[in-house]
Enzyme design. Structure first.
Site, PDB file in Angstrom:
ATOM      1  N   SER A  88       1.413  10.720   7.553  1.00  0.00           N
ATOM      2  CA  SER A  88       2.384  10.347   6.521  1.00  0.00           C
ATOM      3  C   SER A  88       3.810  10.644   6.978  1.00  0.00           C
ATOM      4  O   SER A  88       4.760  10.421   6.238  1.00  0.00           O
ATOM      5  CB  SER A  88       2.077  11.092   5.216  1.00  0.00           C
ATOM      6  OG  SER A  88       2.007  12.490   5.447  1.00  0.00           O
ATOM      7  N   ASN A 108      -1.652  21.575  -0.058  1.00  0.00           N
ATOM      8  CA  ASN A 108      -1.847  20.900  -1.347  1.00  0.00           C
ATOM      9  C   ASN A 108      -0.809  21.327  -2.391  1.00  0.00           C
ATOM     10  O   ASN A 108      -0.239  20.485  -3.087  1.00  0.00           O
ATOM     11  CB  ASN A 108      -3.261  21.159  -1.867  1.00  0.00           C
ATOM     12  CG  ASN A 108      -4.315  20.576  -0.950  1.00  0.00           C
ATOM     13  OD1 ASN A 108      -3.979  19.799  -0.049  1.00  0.00           O
ATOM     14  ND2 ASN A 108      -5.570  20.936  -1.153  1.00  0.00           N
ATOM     15  N   THR A 141      17.892 -16.557 -31.535  1.00  0.00           N
ATOM     16  CA  THR A 141      16.468 -16.220 -31.563  1.00  0.00           C
ATOM     17  C   THR A 141      15.782 -17.446 -30.978  1.00  0.00           C
ATOM     18  O   THR A 141      16.255 -18.576 -31.165  1.00  0.00           O
ATOM     19  CB  THR A 141      15.931 -15.953 -32.987  1.00  0.00           C
ATOM     20  OG1 THR A 141      16.119 -17.135 -33.774  1.00  0.00           O
ATOM     21  CG2 THR A 141      16.659 -14.799 -33.670  1.00  0.00           C
ATOM     22  N   SER A 169      27.598 -20.746  -1.766  1.00  0.00           N
ATOM     23  CA  SER A 169      26.543 -21.535  -1.141  1.00  0.00           C
ATOM     24  C   SER A 169      27.067 -22.072   0.184  1.00  0.00           C
ATOM     25  O   SER A 169      28.238 -22.438   0.288  1.00  0.00           O
ATOM     26  CB  SER A 169      26.158 -22.692  -2.057  1.00  0.00           C
ATOM     27  OG  SER A 169      25.519 -23.706  -1.306  1.00  0.00           O
ATOM     28  N   LYS A 217      29.746 -23.753  -5.611  1.00  0.00           N
ATOM     29  CA  LYS A 217      28.823 -22.761  -6.167  1.00  0.00           C
ATOM     30  C   LYS A 217      29.357 -21.332  -6.141  1.00  0.00           C
ATOM     31  O   LYS A 217      29.971 -20.898  -5.186  1.00  0.00           O
ATOM     32  CB  LYS A 217      27.491 -22.775  -5.385  1.00  0.00           C
ATOM     33  CG  LYS A 217      26.645 -24.007  -5.603  1.00  0.00           C
ATOM     34  CD  LYS A 217      26.093 -24.119  -7.012  1.00  0.00           C
ATOM     35  CE  LYS A 217      24.963 -23.167  -7.302  1.00  0.00           C
ATOM     36  NZ  LYS A 217      23.691 -23.551  -6.743  1.00  0.00           N
ATOM     37  N   ASN A 262      27.203 -18.035  -7.141  1.00  0.00           N
ATOM     38  CA  ASN A 262      25.874 -17.669  -7.625  1.00  0.00           C
ATOM     39  C   ASN A 262      25.783 -16.214  -8.076  1.00  0.00           C
ATOM     40  O   ASN A 262      26.349 -15.328  -7.437  1.00  0.00           O
ATOM     41  CB  ASN A 262      24.833 -17.907  -6.525  1.00  0.00           C
ATOM     42  CG  ASN A 262      24.729 -19.379  -6.164  1.00  0.00           C
ATOM     43  OD1 ASN A 262      24.891 -20.243  -7.020  1.00  0.00           O
ATOM     44  ND2 ASN A 262      24.472 -19.655  -4.897  1.00  0.00           N
ATOM     45  N   TYR A 299      -7.433  18.111  -5.167  1.00  0.00           N
ATOM     46  CA  TYR A 299      -6.695  17.224  -4.272  1.00  0.00           C
ATOM     47  C   TYR A 299      -7.632  16.281  -3.528  1.00  0.00           C
ATOM     48  O   TYR A 299      -8.719  16.662  -3.107  1.00  0.00           O
ATOM     49  CB  TYR A 299      -5.899  18.057  -3.249  1.00  0.00           C
ATOM     50  CG  TYR A 299      -5.149  17.203  -2.238  1.00  0.00           C
ATOM     51  CD1 TYR A 299      -3.894  16.692  -2.528  1.00  0.00           C
ATOM     52  CD2 TYR A 299      -5.725  16.883  -1.002  1.00  0.00           C
ATOM     53  CE1 TYR A 299      -3.217  15.895  -1.613  1.00  0.00           C
ATOM     54  CE2 TYR A 299      -5.047  16.089  -0.084  1.00  0.00           C
ATOM     55  CZ  TYR A 299      -3.794  15.593  -0.395  1.00  0.00           C
ATOM     56  OH  TYR A 299      -3.129  14.807   0.497  1.00  0.00           O
ATOM     57  N   GLN A 341      -1.870  10.981  -1.029  1.00  0.00           N
ATOM     58  CA  GLN A 341      -0.792  10.769  -0.054  1.00  0.00           C
ATOM     59  C   GLN A 341      -0.146   9.388  -0.242  1.00  0.00           C
ATOM     60  O   GLN A 341       0.980   9.159   0.180  1.00  0.00           O
ATOM     61  CB  GLN A 341      -1.356  10.907   1.363  1.00  0.00           C
ATOM     62  CG  GLN A 341      -0.369  10.708   2.464  1.00  0.00           C
ATOM     63  CD  GLN A 341      -0.924  11.180   3.807  1.00  0.00           C
ATOM     64  OE1 GLN A 341      -1.040  12.370   4.048  1.00  0.00           O
ATOM     65  NE2 GLN A 341      -1.311  10.234   4.652  1.00  0.00           N
ATOM     66  N   LYS A 383       3.657   8.560  -2.292  1.00  0.00           N
ATOM     67  CA  LYS A 383       5.076   8.681  -1.925  1.00  0.00           C
ATOM     68  C   LYS A 383       5.800   7.374  -1.682  1.00  0.00           C
ATOM     69  O   LYS A 383       6.905   7.156  -2.204  1.00  0.00           O
ATOM     70  CB  LYS A 383       5.217   9.609  -0.721  1.00  0.00           C
ATOM     71  CG  LYS A 383       5.005  11.057  -1.101  1.00  0.00           C
ATOM     72  CD  LYS A 383       4.769  11.920   0.101  1.00  0.00           C
ATOM     73  CE  LYS A 383       3.773  13.016  -0.188  1.00  0.00           C
ATOM     74  NZ  LYS A 383       2.407  12.539  -0.487  1.00  0.00           N
TER      75      LYS A 383
HETATM   76  N1  ARG Z   1       0.368  14.682   3.756  1.00  0.00           N
HETATM   77  C1  ARG Z   1      -0.410  15.158   2.666  1.00  0.00           C
HETATM   78  C2  ARG Z   1      -0.020  14.400   1.373  1.00  0.00           C
HETATM   79  O1  ARG Z   1       0.959  13.784   1.357  1.00  0.00           O
HETATM   80  C3  ARG Z   1      -0.203  16.619   2.485  1.00  0.00           C
HETATM   81  C4  ARG Z   1      -1.355  17.352   1.875  1.00  0.00           C
HETATM   82  C5  ARG Z   1      -2.516  17.332   2.776  1.00  0.00           C
HETATM   83  N2  ARG Z   1      -3.552  18.213   2.338  1.00  0.00           N
HETATM   84  C6  ARG Z   1      -4.735  18.190   2.861  1.00  0.00           C
HETATM   85  N3  ARG Z   1      -5.621  19.019   2.410  1.00  0.00           N
HETATM   86  N4  ARG Z   1      -5.086  17.313   3.791  1.00  0.00           N
HETATM   87  O2  ARG Z   1      -0.728  14.427   0.408  1.00  0.00           O
END
Ligand code: ARG
Length: 463
Positions: A28, A115, A160, A282, A288, A290, A322, A327, A330
């Site tokens: 990640s 975690n 309306t 344009s 134009k 826009n 978890y 992951q 994000k």
């Molecule tokens: N990169 C992980 C995430 O974004 C971090 C936590 C990973 N924990 C684990 N037990 N593999 O969730």
């Protein structure tokens, strides 16, 4: 025997390193490096707490805290070598810390897991975005209130079904969006308050046997208190979902207004002129101009709501606590946050710069028989005719005017009387759009005096 290529953080029980595809799906770091500052703040608070509770020595904590600042400055200056093999921001930071300070780095992860670490980092990141959204909303609301004040008594058609309904004021229309963005603001503040509990110290899922002090880290990181259940703390992503749902509703409001600006700025409407700074031309049609910014704002709700849906789907089947699925939270939140902030700023810029075309608005306000309701209401009030009958009579007068291609005020008193005997000259006093809007004095109505009262209320709120 541990294979040399296995992971340095948890390679003890592994005989081989990961397949390249495994590394690619697992990592990640490509995106969670955006949480570097939050990760380091969390680790520095954790190290200080470990020393204060006697879990590690002061000198180890000092070395860790100093070393982490060095790592942060390397990352901020772009001199940091992120490694996919080290998977995520947590392990990249810790590995670099080890290179810088040596053995004490290995004590940082005492009484903690990735975690609770990731939950903490992510909460800190999302909390900053709630604060940014609050600022963006306040600025946009301020710009709308200024527009409303300038045009509190400018008449325009109210719609309306996108059909002319009754005249309203420009200020009233602007203040309608102030109410919407005001509710968004209150959702932002409410969600931020609810999410502000620290997961740090929940460890992997069960808490820890080390005598840690969770209040201390919570306070150091600006949280109101520690979370009350470790299983929940490491597996909760409600705060991200509240962020995305709040963003989605706000993006929907932004989109509705953007749609109006697209319509209003067209040659057919000419209600508003957008500034050159927020328009494009344009390459083939020289005439134009826009409303691209408005169109893109209109489209943002799609990806923001998409992020909300995606994370809902990720979370809905996960057993406690978890799971690595989480992951995937994000990138959705990062993308939605970037686009939400951009849309808020673009809308604020457009609203500040735009010019309401008072004459076009007024000309349109009187067309489309917009004061028909006023005519019917006059009959009810003055002639004591039941509203349903007045509605019928007015309909006949509208049909007459339409047949002649004129507006209601263009009919003569004789025309009026031919449909209903009792109508007098006084009827013409209510057929003007100015009179129409001035008469809508009910609380929250479109009368300029009501609009000005709401402008004053909001100015007080905005301070
Ligand atoms: N990169 C992980 C995430 O974004 C971090 C936590 C990973 N924990 C684990 N037990 N593999 O969730």
């Amino acid at each position: 025997m541990t294979d040399k290529t296995s992971n340095q953080m948890w390679g003890g029980r592994f005989a081989a390193g990961p397949d390249a595809i495994m590394e690619a799906i697992n990592a990640s770091i490509g995106f969670d490096q955006r949480m570097a500052a939050q990760d380091i703040a969390g680790s520095r608070a954790h190290a200080a707490m470990l020393a204060a509770t006697g879990v590690i020595t002061d000198s180890d904590a000092d070395a860790i805290r100093e070393g982490l600042l060095t790592v942060l400055s390397e990352i901020e200056s772009g001199n940091f070598q992120f490694s996919t093999a080290l998977e995520d921001i947590h392990m990249n930071v810790e590995a670099r810390l080890k290179e810088i300070i040596g053995e004490p780095a290995g004590r940082l992860h005492t009484g903690r897991s990735r975690n609770d670490q990731v939950a903490t980092d992510f909460k800190l990141w999302v909390r900053d975005q709630f604060d940014a959204a609050e600022k963006g909303l306040l600025a946009l609301i301020g710009a709308l209130v200024d527009q409303a004040e300038a045009g509190a008594d400018w008449v325009m058609p109210g719609f309306t079904h996108l059909q002319t309904a009754q005249p309203v004021t420009w200020g009233h229309h602007m203040m309608a969006y102030v109410e919407m963005f005001g509710r968004d603001l209150s959702r932002v503040r409410d969600a931020r308050k609810r999410m502000n509990e620290s997961p740090l110290g929940s460890a992997a899922l069960a808490g820890t046997s080390f005598p840690i002090n969770r209040e201390m880290t919570a306070e150091a990181l600006g949280f109101d208190r520690p979370t009350a259940n470790s299983l929940d703390a490491v597996s909760d992503r409600d705060f991200a979902l509240e962020f995305l749902s709040t963003a989605s509703i706000c993006a929907m409001h932004l989109s509705r207004f953007a749609e109006e600006l697209v319509i209003w700025s067209s040659a057919q409407f000419r209600f508003v002129t957008l500034s050159d700074r927020f328009s494009t031309g344009s390459s083939i049609m020289p005439q134009k101009k826009n409303p691209d910014a408005a169109e893109l704002i209109r489209a943002k709700v799609g990806r923001i709501f998409g992020a909300n849906t995606a994370l809902m789907m990720v979370m809905k089947g996960l057993p406690l606590a978890y799971s690595k699925d989480m992951q995937e939270d994000k990138e959705q939140v990062f993308d939605a946050a970037d686009n939400w902030m951009l849309a808020l700023a673009a809308m604020e810029g457009m609203v500040k710069d735009m010019t309401g075309n008072r004459d076009s608005l007024a000309a349109a306000a009187g067309s489309g028989f917009s004061t028909a309701t006023d005519l019917a209401d006059w009959m009810v009030r003055v002639l004591k005719v039941p509203f349903r009958d007045a509605h019928h009579v007015t309909g006949a007068l509208v049909a007459m005017a339409e047949g002649r291609g004129v507006d209601l005020p263009d009919l003569t008193l004789e025309d009026m009387k031919s449909v209903h005997e009792g109508i007098t000259e006084d009827i013409f006093s209510v057929l003007g759009v100015e009179n129409s809007v001035n008469s809508r004095m009910s609380y929250g109505g479109t009368a300029p005096a009501q609009v000005r009262a709401q402008v004053a209320r909001w100015k007080e709120i905005l301070g």
